[in-house]
Scaffold this active site. Structure first.
Site, PDB file in Angstrom:
ATOM      1  CD  GLU A  21       9.454  48.262  49.523  1.00  0.00           C
ATOM      2  OE1 GLU A  21       9.030  48.443  50.691  1.00  0.00           O
ATOM      3  OE2 GLU A  21      10.651  48.108  49.250  1.00  0.00           O
ATOM      4  CG  ASP A  58      16.259  70.983  47.097  1.00  0.00           C
ATOM      5  OD1 ASP A  58      15.632  71.941  46.638  1.00  0.00           O
ATOM      6  OD2 ASP A  58      17.448  71.056  47.474  1.00  0.00           O
TER       7      ASP A  58
END
Length: 535
Positions: A255, A213
């Site tokens: 990851e 956001d």
């Protein structure tokens, strides 16, 4: 170059995905208390699977006082009790994945709620304390510190209220949005570490991506200079420090094989593209297309500009017609001004719902034929219009902070209609919904549209199902009459959208794959209608 392997396609799912935005509070009410919840979403997962979407983007479901629809987060590691529990969120993520649907959550890094433990500790600790260094606390100006530290404007368009609030101890704190949303100090290492930990928390629970956001607002000039002094670069928009933040986030996402989509409102194409470099965000929302009027030249320019912005960094475009902040497509396209600008929103703007619906159907086929990912906002597939909310029921802070001039965003957040014959159109069986549903809401209900092969829902289901015919190739514009958009993609399919004043001939083709409306009696494509063709 050979064709991508199934493993590559699975890894790159986000590059061409259809992603459905879930505003949980208004999607489906599982416990009958008038507020949508995770139980309601879980009960409707078969509907979303049948629609054919690849992922769900959830607006914030975290613990929140709900001063700004959940974008004032008090605890990122807890689900708000109005929506359910953390365990239920984990079940939802897993159950959706079993149906082939991934989950994207919303992170709001610019600010937290004033009920967040960090901010409560900062208030208790007092001026000059380490706790206050996590935010932007400053002394005021004037003889007695009675004036705000600078002249920055609110990020709520139309608001004239200050972005600084003074405390009884004399300090002021910064909040670009409401006073209940204090801005974090992203120059502080603890702020960066906390958000990387939050990302890992949700990635560990199976989340496939994060929507960021207000992604261009985090970093602030440490001097907090007045805007009137015209500082360069801008003191709080699109600062270069942001890119180091997002590079560190990208390392975390990599990851887990997760992806980012940024809410980045920037007029400068080159500056916008920087966020999409290979070691930063994967995608960013395309607001030029979303706000574009229903005009052929403007739409073609928006498409070309978007693709050109993304090309240098190899990022896929995203195509959006509406969301939880924007006037719904059917209503907007039925107005004299078919574009969107927060600054021009007013009460009582006339609209032609029949015209708006015809254009929205054509726009659906246009957006779903373009290269890249497409975001659908809940209810868009039902053709829901913008609702007029009675003034005494409005909850959006945009309305209040504009002193009632801006009708706010509640009109596109009205709870969905699921079953025409049930109380509250099937949204929830017992209590009245948190926002009132218009009297004609049952006519848009899912159960009615499922029985109607000409419904908006039927159009979206069929379009999403056959969308792969466009393949993975680039867009090539085709010769077309004035007012007509026509392009081909690598898969051999063609999209034609007629925005001209009258019907037009279709280009040579072997088969009509899908139309947003019927052809006329002479086999021509009517005005405000789109068609997918096999070339």
């Amino acid at each position: 170059m050979g064709q991508p392997t199934p493993a590559q396609k699975d890894r790159d799912w986000w590059r061409s995905a259809v992603i459905y935005q879930v505003y949980v509070r208004s999607f489906a009410d599982g416990d009958g208390d008038g507020t949508g919840d995770l139980a309601g979403v879980r009960s409707r997962l078969p509907y979303l699977a049948e629609l054919g979407v690849d992922a769900l983007w959830f607006n914030p479901w975290y613990l929140s006082p709900m001063k700004d629809g959940g974008y004032d987060v008090a605890d990122y590691r807890a689900v708000d009790p109005a929506f359910g529990t953390l365990a239920e969120a984990e079940k939802l993520i897993a159950e959706a994945r079993e149906l082939g649907i991934r989950t994207i959550v919303d992170i709001v890094p610019n600010h937290v709620s004033d009920q967040h433990p960090w901010f409560r500790a900062a208030l208790a600790a007092g001026p000059g304390s380490p706790e206050r260094e996590l935010f932007h606390f400053r002394s005021g100006r004037g003889d007695n510190g009675e004036l705000p530290p600078n002249d920055w404007p609110s990020q709520f368009v139309g608001s004239t209220e200050p972005v600084w609030t003074r405390l009884p101890d004399g300090d002021w704190y910064l909040h670009l949005f409401t006073p209940e949303q204090p801005d974090l100090n992203w120059a502080h290492p603890a702020v960066r570490q906390e958000h990387e930990d939050i990302l890992r928390f949700w990635f560990e629970r199976g989340v496939a991506g994060v929507r960021i956001d207000s992604a261009a607002l985090l970093a602030k000039d440490p001097e907090l200079p007045d805007l009137a002094s015209r500082p360069e670069p801008h003191p709080f928009v699109d600062r270069d420090e942001l890119h180091d933040i997002y590079r560190s986030w990208r390392r975390v996402a990599d990851e887990y094989g997760a992806v980012f989509v940024g809410e980045v409102w920037l007029p400068d194409a080159e500056r916008f593209a920087r966020y999409l470099r290979p070691d930063e965000l994967h995608t960013a929302f395309n607001f030029s297309f979303l706000s574009c009027p229903w005009e052929p030249g403007r739409l073609r320019t928006a498409i070309d500009t978007t693709l050109a912005e993304h090309a240098p960094v190899g990022a896929p475009a995203t195509w959006v017609l509406c969301n939880h902040d924007i006037t719904r497509t059917v209503t907007r396209y039925g107005r004299e001004d078919t574009g969107f600008d927060f600054a021009t929103k007013t009460f009582g703007t006339p609209t032609d719902p029949v015209l708006g619906t015809r254009r929205a159907r054509a726009a659906a086929l246009l957006s779903l034929a373009l290269p890249g990912a497409v975001y659908l906002y809940q209810g868009e597939e039902l053709g829901l219009p913008e609702a007029e909310i009675p003034v005494d029921r409005i909850q959006d802070p945009m309305y209040f902070r504009s002193q009632g001039a801006d009708p706010g965003r509640d009109g596109c957040r009205v709870p969905l209609p699921w079953a025409a014959g049930l109380p509250h159109a099937g949204f929830g069986a017992q209590q009245e919904p948190w926002l009132p549903q218009p009297a004609d809401w049952p006519s848009y209900a899912v159960d009615r549209q499922q029985r109607d092969p000409g419904s908006m829902l039927a159009l979206y289901r069929e379009a999403i199902a056959i969308r792969p015919v466009f393949g993975d190739g680039p867009l090539t514009w085709l010769p077309a009459p004035d007012g007509v958009l026509a392009f081909a993609r690598g898969g051999g399919a063609v999209c034609v959208v007629n925005l001209a004043p009258g019907p037009v001939d279709l280009p040579p083709h072997s088969r009509l794959l899908l139309g947003s409306g019927p052809l006329d009696d002479t086999g021509r494509l009517p005005q405000d209608t789109a068609a997918w063709l096999q070339a």
